[in-house]
Design an enzyme around this catalytic site. Structure first.
Site, mmCIF file in Angstrom:
data_model
loop_
_atom_site.group_PDB
_atom_site.id
_atom_site.type_symbol
_atom_site.label_atom_id
_atom_site.label_comp_id
_atom_site.label_asym_id
_atom_site.label_seq_id
_atom_site.Cartn_x
_atom_site.Cartn_y
_atom_site.Cartn_z
ATOM 1 N N MET A 17 0.733 -1.391 -0.039
ATOM 2 C CA MET A 17 0.018 0.066 0.109
ATOM 3 C C MET A 17 0.860 1.262 0.133
ATOM 4 S SD MET A 17 -3.044 -1.236 -0.314
ATOM 5 C CE MET A 17 -4.083 0.423 -0.213
ATOM 6 N N ASP A 36 10.801 3.608 5.199
ATOM 7 C CA ASP A 36 10.724 2.083 5.814
ATOM 8 C C ASP A 36 11.656 1.858 6.741
ATOM 9 O OD1 ASP A 36 10.190 -0.757 5.979
ATOM 10 O OD2 ASP A 36 8.634 -0.344 3.954
ATOM 11 N N LYS A 101 1.177 0.325 15.178
ATOM 12 C CA LYS A 101 0.515 1.657 14.728
ATOM 13 C C LYS A 101 0.694 2.687 15.751
ATOM 14 C CE LYS A 101 -2.261 -0.039 10.961
ATOM 15 N NZ LYS A 101 -1.630 0.158 9.541
ATOM 16 N N SER A 123 -7.079 -1.080 7.428
ATOM 17 C CA SER A 123 -8.341 -1.463 7.103
ATOM 18 C C SER A 123 -9.363 -1.475 8.170
ATOM 19 C CB SER A 123 -7.993 -2.805 6.277
ATOM 20 O OG SER A 123 -6.792 -2.889 5.729
ATOM 21 N N HIS A 144 -8.256 5.446 4.078
ATOM 22 C CA HIS A 144 -8.363 4.141 3.634
ATOM 23 C C HIS A 144 -8.443 3.953 2.263
ATOM 24 C CE1 HIS A 144 -10.304 -0.338 3.873
ATOM 25 N NE2 HIS A 144 -8.954 -0.303 3.579
ATOM 26 N N ASN A 147 -6.596 -1.370 -2.745
ATOM 27 C CA ASN A 147 -5.414 -2.052 -3.773
ATOM 28 C C ASN A 147 -5.581 -2.406 -4.944
ATOM 29 O OD1 ASN A 147 -2.849 -3.224 -3.940
ATOM 30 N ND2 ASN A 147 -3.254 -4.946 -2.637
ATOM 31 N N GLU A 156 -11.467 6.150 1.810
ATOM 32 C CA GLU A 156 -12.495 6.597 2.788
ATOM 33 C C GLU A 156 -11.700 7.242 3.818
ATOM 34 O OE1 GLU A 156 -15.069 2.024 2.676
ATOM 35 O OE2 GLU A 156 -13.326 2.391 4.000
ATOM 36 N N ASN A 195 -15.624 -2.367 3.123
ATOM 37 C CA ASN A 195 -15.456 -3.896 3.637
ATOM 38 C C ASN A 195 -16.561 -4.084 4.455
ATOM 39 O OD1 ASN A 195 -12.982 -3.982 2.433
ATOM 40 N ND2 ASN A 195 -11.737 -3.376 4.263
HETATM 41 N N1 LIG Z 1 -2.961 -5.049 1.059
HETATM 42 C C1 LIG Z 1 -4.089 -4.400 1.133
HETATM 43 O O1 LIG Z 1 -4.789 -4.735 0.354
HETATM 44 C C2 LIG Z 1 -4.580 -3.264 1.820
HETATM 45 C C3 LIG Z 1 -5.627 -2.451 1.659
HETATM 46 C C4 LIG Z 1 -6.131 -1.235 2.152
HETATM 47 C C5 LIG Z 1 -5.476 -1.124 3.275
HETATM 48 N N2 LIG Z 1 -4.537 -1.827 3.903
HETATM 49 C C6 LIG Z 1 -3.733 -1.615 5.183
HETATM 50 O O2 LIG Z 1 -2.625 -0.990 4.718
HETATM 51 C C7 LIG Z 1 -1.582 -1.379 5.777
HETATM 52 C C8 LIG Z 1 -0.117 -1.679 5.101
HETATM 53 O O3 LIG Z 1 -0.389 -2.809 4.325
HETATM 54 P P1 LIG Z 1 0.330 -3.464 3.097
HETATM 55 O O4 LIG Z 1 -0.426 -4.572 2.753
HETATM 56 O O5 LIG Z 1 0.977 -2.438 2.560
HETATM 57 O O6 LIG Z 1 1.477 -4.232 4.194
HETATM 58 P P2 LIG Z 1 2.997 -4.774 3.569
HETATM 59 O O7 LIG Z 1 3.276 -5.792 4.479
HETATM 60 O O8 LIG Z 1 2.906 -4.777 2.286
HETATM 61 O O9 LIG Z 1 3.664 -3.304 3.958
HETATM 62 C C9 LIG Z 1 4.194 -2.981 5.419
HETATM 63 C C10 LIG Z 1 5.433 -2.063 5.230
HETATM 64 O O10 LIG Z 1 5.551 -1.356 6.358
HETATM 65 C C11 LIG Z 1 7.216 -1.610 6.746
HETATM 66 N N3 LIG Z 1 7.155 -1.157 8.124
HETATM 67 C C12 LIG Z 1 7.038 -2.074 9.215
HETATM 68 N N4 LIG Z 1 7.279 -1.236 10.332
HETATM 69 C C13 LIG Z 1 7.579 -0.016 10.030
HETATM 70 C C14 LIG Z 1 7.722 1.320 10.770
HETATM 71 N N5 LIG Z 1 7.922 1.308 11.982
HETATM 72 N N6 LIG Z 1 8.099 2.409 9.969
HETATM 73 C C15 LIG Z 1 7.881 2.293 8.716
HETATM 74 N N7 LIG Z 1 7.593 1.302 7.967
HETATM 75 C C16 LIG Z 1 7.578 0.143 8.490
HETATM 76 C C17 LIG Z 1 7.535 -3.129 6.299
HETATM 77 O O11 LIG Z 1 8.816 -3.272 6.318
HETATM 78 C C18 LIG Z 1 6.754 -3.078 5.070
HETATM 79 O O12 LIG Z 1 7.725 -2.770 3.957
HETATM 80 C C19 LIG Z 1 -2.136 -2.179 6.737
HETATM 81 O O13 LIG Z 1 -2.710 -1.407 7.788
HETATM 82 C C20 LIG Z 1 -3.095 -2.672 5.867
HETATM 83 O O14 LIG Z 1 -4.351 -3.336 6.670
HETATM 84 C C21 LIG Z 1 -3.962 -3.123 3.071
#
Ligand SMILES: NC(=O)c1ccc[n+]([C@@H]2O[C@H](COP(=O)([O-])OP(=O)(O)OC[C@H]3O[C@@H](n4cnc5c(N)ncnc54)[C@H](O)[C@@H]3O)[C@@H](O)[C@H]2O)c1
Length: 383
Positions: A17, A36, A101, A123, A144, A147, A156, A195
């Site tokens: 994301m 990151d 978070k 999410s 929000h 993807n 959102e 959702n």
């Molecule tokens: N994947 C989806 O379809 C989707 C859709 C909507 C919302 N989300 C939400 O988005 C958020 C991220 O999901 P994602 O799928 O991108 O996860 P992901 O695992 O692909 O990416 C998360 C990233 O955060 C990094 N990270 C971890 N701790 C950190 C910190 N302290 N500081 C900075 N970076 C850090 C990780 O190294 C990783 O690269 C979640 O809350 C998820 O619920 C995901």
């Protein structure tokens, strides 16, 4: 603060994301810092952004000059303090764990300028809970994206208990500025809009697995002609683990009814999680499964699923999560749900038809989630 005052964006997390959100803001002419915890995650994020831009370039949607210019506005760092020190608007996209978070938000509060708005792409987690880790709950919003964030239009924009209207307005305006379709969620509530409206369908699938009929293929075959991806196929595509976790989450925060059936849990335990493991309800080892349309069940049809969605959407209105049914329609269309808004669809089909479909489901599975709401029974919503 106003949207015009937002010059610099910081994105925390460069994963699926985070990189997509970064790309969307770069394309919207903003300067973006992406952060990151390790360089290798940043490198992967940058490569993914370039891959998206390459596709836009191939399709003629991005000129070579605009491509270079957008990338030149991106900076990356593993240093949080450095990332946020000049940011006006910060979007967090780290893994979906409350403690993580909260610790990120405590740091953001400490290091970001006092005026900065802190947004979370969570999410499911409550915005109020995330905001409680800061001393600026009025400036914490839910944000929000869907993807892939670079393509999907819906954002959102969620109000926590203490979020100010001004912060919501800034989030709304900048989403519009980058060509997204923002929808305001007035009340912090499980699953927000998109959702939440889809979760009863997942519950129905879970219950169908429990009773053992129709089979996933028989069920999907009834939907495949009108859906790009049929319901069980979609669960396989997204991941059976994600679906089961989602149901467990809704069981915890909304209704016990959502507790996944043993039959659904069994897939999780078997390790066959869908596309990503090569096998789930279908075999994906040779690519997308072929669904035999001649096997279609006559027990279920698309109006059953529309009835479930419309009924759940009326709960959002009754609970004050959203105050205008047109906003729900906007969210469902732009989140990738239906080509036509849900309530528009309901008007076309007719509420009595949908009510009868809902009752059929309730008679099979007498769960509160499947019970028709007052608004659904009245069937008066016009959009
Ligand atoms: N994947 C989806 O379809 C989707 C859709 C909507 C919302 N989300 C939400 O988005 C958020 C991220 O999901 P994602 O799928 O991108 O996860 P992901 O695992 O692909 O990416 C998360 C990233 O955060 C990094 N990270 C971890 N701790 C950190 C910190 N302290 N500081 C900075 N970076 C850090 C990780 O190294 C990783 O690269 C979640 O809350 C998820 O619920 C995901």
């Amino acid at each position: 603060m106003k949207a015009e005052d937002v010059k610099k964006i910081a994105v925390i997390g460069a994963g699926d994301m985070g990189h997509g959100i970064t790309a969307a803001f770069l394309l919207g002419d903003y300067d973006v810092v992406m952060r990151d915890i390790e360089q290798k995650f940043l490198d992967k994020g940058i490569a993914s952004i370039k891959a998206s831009f390459d596709k836009f370039k191939e399709k003629g949607k991005l000129t070579p000059e605009a491509y270079d210019e957008a990338l030149a506005r991106l900076t990356t760092t593993v240093d949080l303090q450095e990332a946020v020190k000049e940011a006006d608007f910060i979007i967090e996209a780290v893994p979906e764990k409350l403690e993580l978070k909260q610790s990120v938000f405590t740091d953001l509060d400490k290091y970001a300028p006092k005026h900065a708005i802190l947004a979370s792409n969570t999410s499911n987690i409550s915005i109020t809970d995330i905001a409680s880790a800061t001393k600026r709950a009025d400036k914490v919003i839910g944000y929000h994206f869907f993807n892939p964030a670079v393509l999907m239009k819906l954002v959102e924009v969620i109000k926590g208990e203490k979020t100010s209207d001004e912060s919501i307005q800034v989030g709304y305006d900048i989403a519009q500025k980058i060509g997204k379709v923002p929808v305001i969620v007035q009340k912090d509530s499980p699953g927000f809009i998109y959702n939440r409206v889809n979760e009863p369908t997942l519950l129905l699938l879970s219950k169908i697995l429990e009773v053992g009929h129709p089979t996933p293929e028989e069920f999907d075959a009834a939907f495949k002609p009108i859906m790009p991806m049929a319901p069980f196929e979609l669960v396989d595509y997204v991941g059976i683990d994600i679906a089961v976790h989602g149901l467990n989450y809704f069981a915890q925060v909304l209704s016990e009814d959502y507790k996944p059936s043993d039959a659904f849990e069994a897939y999780l335990k078997s390790g066959n999680l869908g596309k990503k493991t090569g096998k789930g309800f279908y075999d994906w080892s040779a690519g997308r499964p072929k669904i035999d349309l001649s096997k279609a069940t006559t027990e279920y049809d698309p109006n059953h699923l529309i009835a479930l969605q419309v009924n759940e959407a009326t709960k959002l209105l009754e609970e004050g999560v959203v105050d205008d049914p047109r906003q729900i329609d906007l969210a469902m269309v732009n989140g990738g749900g239906t080509p036509v808004g849900l309530f528009a669809l309901a008007e076309g089909i007719g509420y009595p038809v949908l009510l009868a479909k809902l009752e059929e489901i309730y008679n099979k599975f007498p769960l509160n989630v499947f019970k028709a709401t007052k608004t659904m029974k009245e069937g008066k919503i016009k959009v």
